[in-house]
Write a protein that holds these residues in place. Structure first.
Motif, PDB file in Angstrom:
ATOM      1  N   ASP A  19       0.838  -1.215   0.000  1.00 32.07           N
ATOM      2  CA  ASP A  19       0.000   0.000   0.000  1.00 32.07           C
ATOM      3  C   ASP A  19       0.868   1.258   0.000  1.00 32.07           C
ATOM      4  OD1 ASP A  19      -2.533  -0.947  -0.163  1.00 32.07           O
ATOM      5  OD2 ASP A  19      -2.871  -1.027   2.001  1.00 32.07           O
TER       6      ASP A  19
ATOM      7  N   TRP B 237       0.706   4.138  -2.877  1.00 33.53           N
ATOM      8  CA  TRP B 237       0.352   5.551  -2.686  1.00 33.53           C
ATOM      9  C   TRP B 237       1.497   6.486  -3.036  1.00 33.53           C
ATOM     10  CZ3 TRP B 237      -4.283   7.342  -2.854  1.00 33.53           C
ATOM     11  CH2 TRP B 237      -5.347   6.475  -2.573  1.00 33.53           C
TER      12      TRP B 237
ATOM     13  N   VAL C 103       0.804   7.081  -6.553  1.00 38.33           N
ATOM     14  CA  VAL C 103      -0.267   8.066  -6.781  1.00 38.33           C
ATOM     15  C   VAL C 103       0.275   9.493  -6.579  1.00 38.33           C
ATOM     16  CG1 VAL C 103      -2.573   8.840  -6.089  1.00 38.33           C
ATOM     17  CG2 VAL C 103      -2.040   6.397  -6.094  1.00 38.33           C
TER      18      VAL C 103
ATOM     19  N   GLU D  57       5.899   7.090 -11.209  1.00 41.49           N
ATOM     20  CA  GLU D  57       4.601   6.526 -10.818  1.00 41.49           C
ATOM     21  C   GLU D  57       4.554   5.043 -11.186  1.00 41.49           C
ATOM     22  OE1 GLU D  57       1.324   7.430 -13.334  1.00 41.49           O
ATOM     23  OE2 GLU D  57      -0.162   6.763 -11.878  1.00 41.49           O
TER      24      GLU D  57
ATOM     25  N   ASP E 195       2.906  -7.487  -3.679  1.00 44.83           N
ATOM     26  CA  ASP E 195       1.559  -8.082  -3.650  1.00 44.83           C
ATOM     27  C   ASP E 195       1.004  -8.097  -5.077  1.00 44.83           C
ATOM     28  OD1 ASP E 195      -1.039  -8.814  -3.350  1.00 44.83           O
ATOM     29  OD2 ASP E 195      -1.629  -7.126  -2.076  1.00 44.83           O
TER      30      ASP E 195
ATOM     31  N   ASP F  24      -1.513  -9.258  -6.310  1.00 47.95           N
ATOM     32  CA  ASP F  24      -2.968  -9.105  -6.423  1.00 47.95           C
ATOM     33  C   ASP F  24      -3.456  -7.751  -5.903  1.00 47.95           C
ATOM     34  OD1 ASP F  24      -3.155 -11.581  -7.524  1.00 47.95           O
ATOM     35  OD2 ASP F  24      -3.690 -12.601  -5.657  1.00 47.95           O
ATOM     36  N   HIS F  25      -2.579  -6.801  -5.766  1.00 46.80           N
ATOM     37  CA  HIS F  25      -2.981  -5.466  -5.310  1.00 46.80           C
ATOM     38  C   HIS F  25      -3.846  -4.846  -6.410  1.00 46.80           C
ATOM     39  CE1 HIS F  25      -2.800  -1.355  -3.833  1.00 46.80           C
ATOM     40  NE2 HIS F  25      -2.251  -1.804  -2.718  1.00 46.80           N
TER      41      HIS F  25
ATOM     42  N   SER G 203      -5.574  -1.968  -6.816  1.00 48.53           N
ATOM     43  CA  SER G 203      -5.373  -0.585  -7.272  1.00 48.53           C
ATOM     44  C   SER G 203      -4.062  -0.431  -8.035  1.00 48.53           C
ATOM     45  CB  SER G 203      -5.391   0.363  -6.076  1.00 48.53           C
ATOM     46  OG  SER G 203      -6.601   0.218  -5.387  1.00 48.53           O
TER      47      SER G 203
ATOM     48  N   TYR H 235      -3.985   1.048 -11.743  1.00 50.37           N
ATOM     49  CA  TYR H 235      -3.307   2.286 -12.131  1.00 50.37           C
ATOM     50  C   TYR H 235      -2.095   2.022 -13.027  1.00 50.37           C
ATOM     51  CZ  TYR H 235      -6.223   5.219  -9.090  1.00 50.37           C
ATOM     52  OH  TYR H 235      -7.274   5.915  -8.528  1.00 50.37           O
TER      53      TYR H 235
ATOM     54  N   HIS I 110      -3.687   1.941 -16.207  1.00 53.17           N
ATOM     55  CA  HIS I 110      -3.994   3.307 -16.665  1.00 53.17           C
ATOM     56  C   HIS I 110      -2.761   3.952 -17.317  1.00 53.17           C
ATOM     57  CE1 HIS I 110      -7.849   2.992 -15.003  1.00 53.17           C
ATOM     58  NE2 HIS I 110      -7.831   3.913 -14.065  1.00 53.17           N
ATOM     59  N   GLY I 111      -1.617   3.720 -16.696  1.00 51.87           N
ATOM     60  CA  GLY I 111      -0.375   4.269 -17.265  1.00 51.87           C
ATOM     61  C   GLY I 111      -0.162   3.740 -18.682  1.00 51.87           C
TER      62      GLY I 111
ATOM     63  N   TYR J 255      -6.155  -4.834 -16.823  1.00 54.04           N
ATOM     64  CA  TYR J 255      -7.584  -4.643 -16.533  1.00 54.04           C
ATOM     65  C   TYR J 255      -8.278  -5.995 -16.344  1.00 54.04           C
ATOM     66  CZ  TYR J 255      -6.861   0.235 -17.853  1.00 54.04           C
ATOM     67  OH  TYR J 255      -6.412   1.535 -17.921  1.00 54.04           O
TER      68      TYR J 255
END
Lengths: 326, 252
Positions: free
Chosen positions: A94, A98, A101, A112, A123, A125-126, A128, A132, A135-136, A150
Motif C-alpha cells: 500500500d 500511494w 499516486v 509513478e 503483492d 494481487d494489489h 489498485s 493504475y 492506466h499508465g 484490466y
C-alpha cells in the motif's frame, strides 16, 4: 461516539503501555481510516503530524499523514511522509502504491509506474496497483499491456468500474471493436450513470451502436438507454421504460423542464408519430400532475442523422429528446 | 536619482570590478585567481577540481579559462552553483577543458542577460529568478517572453512569480507559445489558484502532444482546471487521460 471515544482512550493507553513501536501503531491504524472515511483530512493532518513528531518510527502515522496531504491535493508534502513510511516498512505494498499516486499528482509518470511495479512485486494481487499501472499503459497507448492488467483487476474485483470501462478503451485501441462494444455495454449495464457512463456511451456511438445515448435534459447531461419497441408494435421494451422513469423523475423534480419528443421512422411517418405518442403516454401514465404540454411531439418519416466527432450516422428508427427552450 | 538608476550603476561597478579579475596573462595566475575565487565564495571543491586538472597535466591557461567564469559569476553576484555543477559534470565526463570553458562562459553570459532582463523589468533581483531566467535563455527561450512575463507579473508575490517564471522557461524550451502560457498564468493569478505544482505543467504538455493534442486545447484545459481551483494533475483527465483518485478508499 461515546463508544469510539472509550475505544480511542483504551488504544492510546495500550500503545503507551507497549511503548513506541515501529510500524503499525494501534491508534494510528484505527484513527487513520476513520479520518479518511469521514473525509476529515485536515483534522487527520492536525492529529497525525503531531504523532509523527512524537514518534518518527510510527510508519502507520506517517502513511496517513501522506494520505491526508494527498487527499488535500498537496502531493509534494504527501511524498515526504509516504516515503518515510515506506522506509520504515519497505514490504508494505500500500505504501508503494500511494507513493505512485503521489508521483502521478506531481506529474512524475515514470516514477509513478515504477512505484506500482514495486507494489506488485510485494503483492501481485494489489487491485489498485494493477489498475493504475494499467492506466499508465492506456495513457501511453500500450493497449495490450493495459488489457492484461484490466483483466487481472476484473478477475480480482468483478465489478470494478474503472477496469470495466477501460477494458473497452483498450480493446478499441487494439482495433477489436466488436469486443470493445461488448465491454462498454457490460460496463453500462452495471454503471449507467456518471461521467464514465457518458464517455462509454460516446465511444459506443462512435462504433455505430446507439443502444445508449447521451442527452442534455435541462441543465444536466444524462445517459439513457435508447427507446426500443417490441417488434412490429409501438410497445416499449422494459429497458426503455426504465429510461423514461429517469426522465419522469427529472420532470418531477424540475417543474419547468419540458422536452420535445422527436421520433424518426424511415419511410413511415405514421409509425414515427405513434411511437412518439407511446413515449409521451408512458411518461404521463400515473402522473396526473404533469402538464402534457411539457412534452410536445415531433415525428418524421425519415432517418435520423447523428454526427459524432466528424462521423455521420443514420438511424432508421429512433426517438430522441430535446429540451424545450423557455 | 531613482532606485533603478542606482541599480544600473551598481551593476556597472560590479562588472568593472569583475573585469579586473580576468587574467591578463594566464601563466602563473591560477593560484592567485584560485585565492580570489575562494575568498569570493566559489566552493573549495570546484577550486580543487580545477587545481587537480592543472596538476594532472592540463595547461595553466586552460585551467584559468575554466576558473575565470566561476570567479566572474561570483564577483558579479550571479548564481555560481549551476556553473559548478556544469564544471563537475564536464570533468566527470572528461569533456575537453576548452569546451568546458566555452560552456561556462555561455552560461555566465546567460545569467548576465537574465540579470539585465530582471533589472529592466522588475527593478529587482532574486537568485532563484536569475537561475530560472538564466537557464531559460541558455536553452533558447527568447528574452521577450521573460520580459513580457516580468513586466506583467513582476509585482506578484515571490512564490507566484517564480512559479510563473519557471513555466515561461520550461514551456518556452519546448516552443509552447508564450501567448498560451500567458493566458494560463493570467487565469491562475486572477483565480489565485496557481500553486507551485503548476511549474511542472510542461509535463502535461509533453504527454498531451504525444497524443496529438493541440497546444491551444491543452491551454483551454489548464484554464478550466485553474478556474475550478483543481491541482495541475487534473489537467490530464480533462484532456482525456486516465484519472487517479487522490483521496481513495482505505484499502486496496
Amino acid at each position: 461516539m461515546k463508544k469510539i471515544c472509550v475505544l480511542i482512550v483504551a488504544l492510546v493507553l495500550l500503545s503507551m503501555l507497549t511503548g513506541c513501536v515501529t510500524g503499525a501503531n494501534p491508534y494510528s491504524a484505527m484513527m487513520g481510516p476513520y479520518y479518511l472515511k469521514q473525509r476529515e483530512y485536515k483534522e487527520g493532518l492536525k492529529s497525525f503530524v503531531e504523532r509523527v513528531k512524537e514518534n518518527p518510527q510510527d510508519a502507520t502515522a506517517a502513511y496517513y499523514v501522506g494520505r491526508f496531504y494527498l487527499a488535500t491535493k498537496r502531493p509534494a508534502e504527501a511524498m515526504t511522509y509516504l516515503k518515510q513510511a515506506a522506509k520504515l516498512v519497505p514490504d508494505n505494498a500500500d505504501y508503494q502504491f500511494w507513493i505512485g499516486v503521489a508521483h502521478w499528482a506531481k506529474l512524475e509518470l515514470d516514477e509513478e509506474k515504477a512505484s506500482y511495479e514495486r507494489a506488485l512485486v510485494l503483492d501481485p494481487d494489489h487491485i489498485s496497483a494493477n489498475l493504475y499501472l494499467g492506466h499508465g499503459y492506456t495513457d501511453e497507448k500500450q493497449w495490450a499491456q493495459a488489457l492484461v492488467l484490466y483483466d487481472k483487476v476484473i478477475s480480482l474485483d468483478r465489478y470494478n468500474p474503472e477496469a470495466l470501462y477501460n477494458r473497452g478503451v483498450a480493446l478499441g485501441g487494439l482495433g477489436r471493436h466488436k469486443e470493445e462494444v461488448a465491454a462498454l455495454k457490460k460496463f453500462l449495464e452495471y454503471y449507467p450513470d456518471g461521467s464514465l457512463a457518458m464517455r462509454a456511451t460516446s465511444r459506443l456511438n462512435l462504433q455505430g451502436d446507439f443502444s445508449y445515448r447521451n442527452f442534455i435534459l435541462g441543465k444536466r447531461n444524462v445517459t439513457l438507454k435508447s427507446m426500443t419497441f417490441k417488434p412490429g408494435t409501438n410497445d416499449l421494451v422494459l429497458e426503455s421504460k426504465e429510461s423514461l422513469h429517469v426522465i419522469a423523475a427529472m420532470m418531477g423534480t424540475n417543474k419547468k423542464l419540458a422536452l420535445h419528443i422527436v421520433a424518426y421512422n424511415d419511410g413511415n411517418a405514421a409509425a414515427a408519430k405513434a411511437r412518439a405518442q407511446a413515449v409521451k403516454d408512458y411518461i404521463l401514465a400515473g402522473r396526473p400532475g404533469f402538464d402534457p404540454k411539457r412534452l410536445p411531439l415531433s415525428w418524421f418519416g425519415t432517418t435520423e442523422t447523428v454526427e459524432r466527432k466528424g462521423k455521420t450516422f443514420t438511424l432508421e428508427d429512433s426517438v430522441t429528446f430535446i429540451t424545450v427552450v423557455q | 536619482m531613482n532606485s533603478r538608476s542606482s541599480l544600473y550603476i551598481a551593476t556597472l561597478v560590479v562588472f568593472a570590478v569583475s573585469l579586473s579579475f580576468l587574467p591578463a596573462s594566464a601563466a602563473g595566475k591560477l593560484e592567485d585567481m584560485a585565492a580570489h575565487a575562494l575568498n569570493c565564495g566559489v566552493s573549495s571543491e570546484s577550486v580543487e577540481q580545477i587545481r587537480g586538472l592543472s596538476s594532472a597535466g592540463a595547461s595553466e591557461d586552460a585551467a584559468v579559462a575554466v576558473l575565470s567564469p566561476l570567479l566572474n559569476a561570483c564577483v558579479d553576484q550571479l548564481p555560481v552553483s549551476p556553473l559548478e555543477i556544469r564544471l563537475s559534470e564536464g570533468v566527470t565526463k572528461r569533456v575537453p577543458l576548452p569546451a568546458i570553458s566555452v560552456a561556462l562562459e555561455k552560461q555566465l553570459a546567460s545569467f548576465r542577460l537574465a540579470r539585465e532582463i530582471l533589472l529592466t523589468t522588475t527593478g529587482s533581483l532574486n537568485e532563484s529568478a536569475l537561475e530560472v531566467v538564466g537557464n531559460g535563455v541558455g536553452k533558447g527561450v527568447v528574452r521577450s517572453d521573460f520580459e513580457a512575463f516580468a513586466t506583467e507579473f513582476g509585482k506578484q508575490p515571490v512564490e507566484v512569480f517564480l512559479t510563473g517564471l519557471t513555466m515561461v522557461s520550461l514551456q518556452g524550451q519546448i516552443d509552447y507559445d508564450y501567448a498560451l502560457t500567458q493566458r494560463i498564468l493570467e487565469k491562475g493569478i486572477q483565480a489565485e489558484t496557481l500553486s507551485p505544482d503548476w511549474q511542472y505543467f510542461v509535463r502535461v504538455v509533453l504527454a498531451a502532444r504525444k497524443h496529438g493534442i493541440e497546444d491551444r486545447i491543452i491551454a483551454d484545459a489548464a484554464v478550466d482546471v485553474l478556474d475550478k481551483g483543481e491541482p495541475v494533475s487534473s489537467v490530464l483527465p480533462e484532456l482525456g487521460f486516465t484519472d487517479r483518485d487522490l483521496a481513495g478508499g482505505i484499502s486496496k
